[in-house]
Design a protein around this motif. Structure first.
Motif, short mmCIF file in Angstrom:
data_model
loop_
_atom_site.label_atom_id
_atom_site.label_comp_id
_atom_site.label_asym_id
_atom_site.label_seq_id
_atom_site.Cartn_x
_atom_site.Cartn_y
_atom_site.Cartn_z
N THR A 133 0.82 -1.20 0.00
CA THR A 133 0.00 0.00 0.00
C THR A 133 0.86 1.25 0.00
O THR A 133 1.82 1.36 0.76
CB THR A 133 -0.93 0.01 1.23
OG1 THR A 133 -1.70 -1.20 1.24
CG2 THR A 133 -1.86 1.20 1.22
N THR A 139 -4.37 6.96 -2.75
CA THR A 139 -3.85 5.71 -2.17
C THR A 139 -3.97 4.62 -3.22
O THR A 139 -4.97 4.54 -3.92
CB THR A 139 -4.64 5.33 -0.90
OG1 THR A 139 -4.41 6.34 0.10
CG2 THR A 139 -4.23 3.98 -0.37
N ILE A 158 -3.14 0.30 -3.88
CA ILE A 158 -2.73 -1.01 -3.36
C ILE A 158 -2.22 -1.82 -4.55
O ILE A 158 -2.93 -2.01 -5.54
CB ILE A 158 -3.90 -1.75 -2.67
CG1 ILE A 158 -4.37 -0.94 -1.46
CG2 ILE A 158 -3.46 -3.16 -2.27
CD1 ILE A 158 -5.60 -1.49 -0.80
#
Length: 128
Positions: free
Chosen positions: A66, A98, A100
């Protein structure tokens, strides 16, 4: 001996050194007590000389990695070190984004995060 830096237009220190005199175009840094390596990771602002911030830190848990709160313009590259190929590259378009990154296949990978200047690039090697 006098410490000195050469400054880019944005204040980033692309080169630094120490000598008996300050070269033309360089700026003297009197009283500097750090190392040459540290000096090369700095930026000059109106308030003085400061360490450049790091790009987003990779937080790994298992095969998921992440990257949080990245500024717009950050470039992320994922490289498969075992296979010798780039898997993915993208540019962050939204402030505070963000992402991932899921790497479920066993292997060694390198994740490179390059935020806009003056941030320092971050290169992380992970194994899954």
């Amino acid at each position: 001996m006098i410490w000195f830096v050469v400054l880019a237009a944005d204040g980033v220190v692309p080169s630094a050194g120490r000598g008996a005199t300050v070269p033309a175009g360089a700026v003297a840094i009197p009283g500097y007590t750090g190392t040459l390596a540290q000096l090369g990771k700095m930026v000059m602002t109106d308030q003085g000389l400061f360490s450049r911030p790091l790009s987003a830190v990779v937080q790994s848990q298992g095969h998921q990695h992440t990257l949080q709160n990245m500024p717009a313009g950050t470039i992320v590259t994922v490289f498969d070190a075992s296979g010798g190929e780039a898997l993915e590259q993208f540019t962050v378009t939204a402030e505070g984004q963000t992402e991932i990154i899921d790497l479920p296949d066993p292997g060694r990978y390198q994740i490179t995060v390059v935020a806009p200047l003056p941030a320092m690039p971050m290169i992380v090697e992970v194994a899954t």
